[in-house]
Write an enzyme that holds these catalytic residues in place. Structure first.
Site, PDB file in Angstrom:
ATOM      1  N   LYS A   1       1.146   4.207   7.178  1.00 32.54           N
ATOM      2  CA  LYS A   1       0.409   5.063   6.242  1.00 32.54           C
ATOM      3  C   LYS A   1       0.952   6.486   6.353  1.00 32.54           C
ATOM      4  O   LYS A   1       1.689   6.819   7.267  1.00 32.54           O
ATOM      5  CB  LYS A   1      -1.086   5.089   6.610  1.00 32.54           C
ATOM      6  CG  LYS A   1      -1.839   3.784   6.369  1.00 32.54           C
ATOM      7  CD  LYS A   1      -2.181   3.592   4.910  1.00 32.54           C
ATOM      8  CE  LYS A   1      -2.996   2.345   4.656  1.00 32.54           C
ATOM      9  NZ  LYS A   1      -2.269   1.088   4.685  1.00 32.54           N
TER      10      LYS A   1
ATOM     11  N   SER B   1       0.802  -1.221   0.000  1.00 32.24           N
ATOM     12  CA  SER B   1       0.000   0.000   0.000  1.00 32.24           C
ATOM     13  C   SER B   1       0.841   1.280   0.000  1.00 32.24           C
ATOM     14  O   SER B   1       0.319   2.358  -0.234  1.00 32.24           O
ATOM     15  CB  SER B   1      -0.981   0.011   1.170  1.00 32.24           C
ATOM     16  OG  SER B   1      -0.415   0.615   2.295  1.00 32.24           O
TER      17      SER B   1
END
Lengths: 131, 415
Positions: free
Chosen positions: A88, A51
């Site tokens: 993230k 990701s």
């Protein structure tokens, strides 16, 4: 954390002229000092999954996390959401907190007020090996 | 003013740092061999799980309430301890690291102790994930008391005892059995004299105290009165003895396995001696058939002419002593090696019978072994007598990874 580059090898006794480099032997590079600014608060982990690939963090990279830092907008962080670790990008632009992936296949995570959310640490480096 | 900083439920807290899904859930850590509960999270305490309780007794509660159980991972706890201590020491002028999870801090020159303690607690929690309790008082003994009160304070785990009135009020509510340095025997004796709380002790005359509790007791009582008698011990002290002992997962009924276990403990003791640049003059080995007091015990002391830290020498003395005390009629459940009479290696005097050449060669060998084991893990390079079969090894079924010290054990985090 004990990464240390060994000092260049210099023989103690040299016939003839002393090495002009001898006085400069302590100028070696320490990866520790470069990557770990605050040792008691620094932890390492492996990144998993895809990701964050557009941010340059690939599966199997080692990330270096400094827990003493407070996240600023656009920092890469290790977050804990509902008891699970995540890497993230942190965004607190506007009024809301968002966790942004860097791969279009993954959705942005919006942190609600009742979410069990915590910033575990700020990712300061990632290490990638090529062979 | 002295502060005692103590990590809350330290082992359980360490296990949680890399397992955030366990926050708010009951966690316990079991002793070597996964025998007894030696650490509990607050949630586990609330379930009524007791310290030191054998794990099998609580099995029903463990299952019913989904208690998360870990084996002791001293590598992980040691690393977190180093982190916490290094943060503490860089924030105060002086520190005495008292144990793996507590330290006395000198707060001299720090104006607002409450504010300082709050910030220090916050910093350690943020940087390492480990929660602290901090008790502040004029003396070490009182800071220990303040700390136990801080532990019970749910909002911030800070307790400052500065004024005589408030100190006395708390002393009256503090049972003598909880005073640092007063054991159960002394408690019994004092109770029989009608002394139950700490305040009653402070009211006795010095002469009376010294008669009942000796000079160490007098120092303790003076500290309770707010008069500092115990200084922070900043210097590293050479250990007086080093013990390596284990309880076996299954009883051992043959001398071969027993010898493997005992010689392994001997090697561990010797490596610890070398790490501190020390040598021991006396070696003690012991065997027991039961972990309680009832079982059969046998032991032997070996006094050496020349103090040593040589693994092979200590091993050969242990093997010989084992042959002397081993009794084939028993099944042994526990064994251990203690080395004592410890002196600095630099002060060892050789006798005329010692061969200096051999000693030097052996020192090089030991050094090489230590370097390899440091690099690749404890006991990786071992002696043939230590054996390899881990039959007598303690059970550690629920061991967590060494998240902070082993590269292959690093936590894997999803991007």
């Amino acid at each position: 954390m004990q990464l240390k580059l060994s000092k260049p090898y210099l023989p103690k006794i040299m016939a003839g002229f002393p090495s002009p480099a001898e006085d400069f032997t302590d100028l070696s590079i320490s990866l520790d000092q470069l990557l770990v600014k605050n040792p008691p608060a620094t932890f390492m982990a492996y990144a998993e999954g895809e990701s964050m690939i557009n941010m340059g963090i690939h599966h199997g990279d080692i990330i270096i996390v400094d827990r003493s830092l407070s996240p600023r907008n656009e920092d890469i962080i290790v977050a804990v959401l509902e008891g699970e670790f995540l890497i993230k990008q942190f965004s607190n632009a506007g009024d809301e907190i968002r966790l942004i992936p860097h791969n279009s296949k993954y959705p942005i995570i919006y942190i609600k007020e009742d979410s069990d959310f915590q910033v575990w640490g700020v990712v300061v480096h990632s290490i990638r090996s090529y062979r | 003013m002295i502060a005692l900083a103590d990590c809350n439920n330290f082992y359980a807290s360490c296990e949680r740092v890399f397992r955030p899904n366990l926050n708010g859930k009951p966690v316990v850590v079991l002793s070597n061999n996964d025998g007894c509960v030696i650490a509990r999270s607050n949630e586990a305490k609330a379930l009524g799980i007791k310290m030191g309780e054998p794990a099998f007794k609580s099995r029903y509660i463990f299952e019913k309430y989904e208690v998360h159980i870990f084996s002791t991972n001293f590598v992980l706890y040691g690393d977190f301890s180093n982190r916490v201590m290094s943060i503490l020491s860089s924030n105060v002028p002086e520190i005495e690291v008292y144990s793996i999870d507590e330290a006395f801090l000198n707060l001299e020159g720090i104006p607002n102790k409450k504010q300082f303690s709050l910030e220090l607690r916050e910093k350690v929690l943020k940087w390492t994930g480990i929660p602290l309790s901090i008790g502040v008082a004029p003396t070490k003994v009182l800071s220990k008391m303040a700390n136990s009160m801080a532990k019970n304070q749910s909002e911030n785990n800070i307790c400052i005892l500065e004024h005589v009135d408030s100190i006395n009020r708390h002393l009256k509510e503090f049972s003598i059995s909880k005073i640092w340095g007063i054991g159960w025997q002394l408690t019994k004796k004092l109770n029989s004299m009608g002394i139950y709380n700490a305040y009653q002790l402070t009211e006795k005359s010095d002469l009376w105290i010294q008669k009942q509790m000796a000079i160490t007791g007098l120092r303790l009582v003076k500290e309770l009165r707010g008069e500092p008698c115990l200084e922070l011990e900043k210097k590293w002290r050479r250990k007086k003895s080093i013990t390596t002992s284990r309880t076996f997962a299954h009883g051992i009924d043959n001398i071969r396995d027993l010898s493997k276990a005992l010689t392994t403990y001997a090697s561990i003791c010797a490596a610890k001696l070398r790490k501190e640049n020390s040598c021991a003059k006396s070696i003690y080995i012991m065997l027991a058939t039961d972990t309680s007091r009832r079982g059969h015990k046998s032991s032997k002391i070996i006094n050496l002419n020349t103090p040593t830290n040589d693994s092979l020498e200590i091993i050969s003395h242990c093997t010989e002593a084992l042959r002397n005390i081993y009794n084939s009629n028993y099944t042994y459940k526990r064994a251990g090696v203690i080395v004592s009479d410890i002196v600095p290696q630099s002060k060892v005097q050789l006798t005329v019978f010692d061969k200096t050449d051999d000693i030097e060669k052996r020192q090089h060998l030991m050094q090489a072994i230590d370097i390899m084991n440091h690099k690749h893990g404890r006991l990786r390079v071992r002696f043939a007598v230590n054996g390899y079969s881990p039959r007598w090894h303690p059970h550690q079924e629920l061991l967590s990874p060494c998240y902070t010290t082993r590269i292959s054990d690093l936590k894997r985090i999803k991007g």
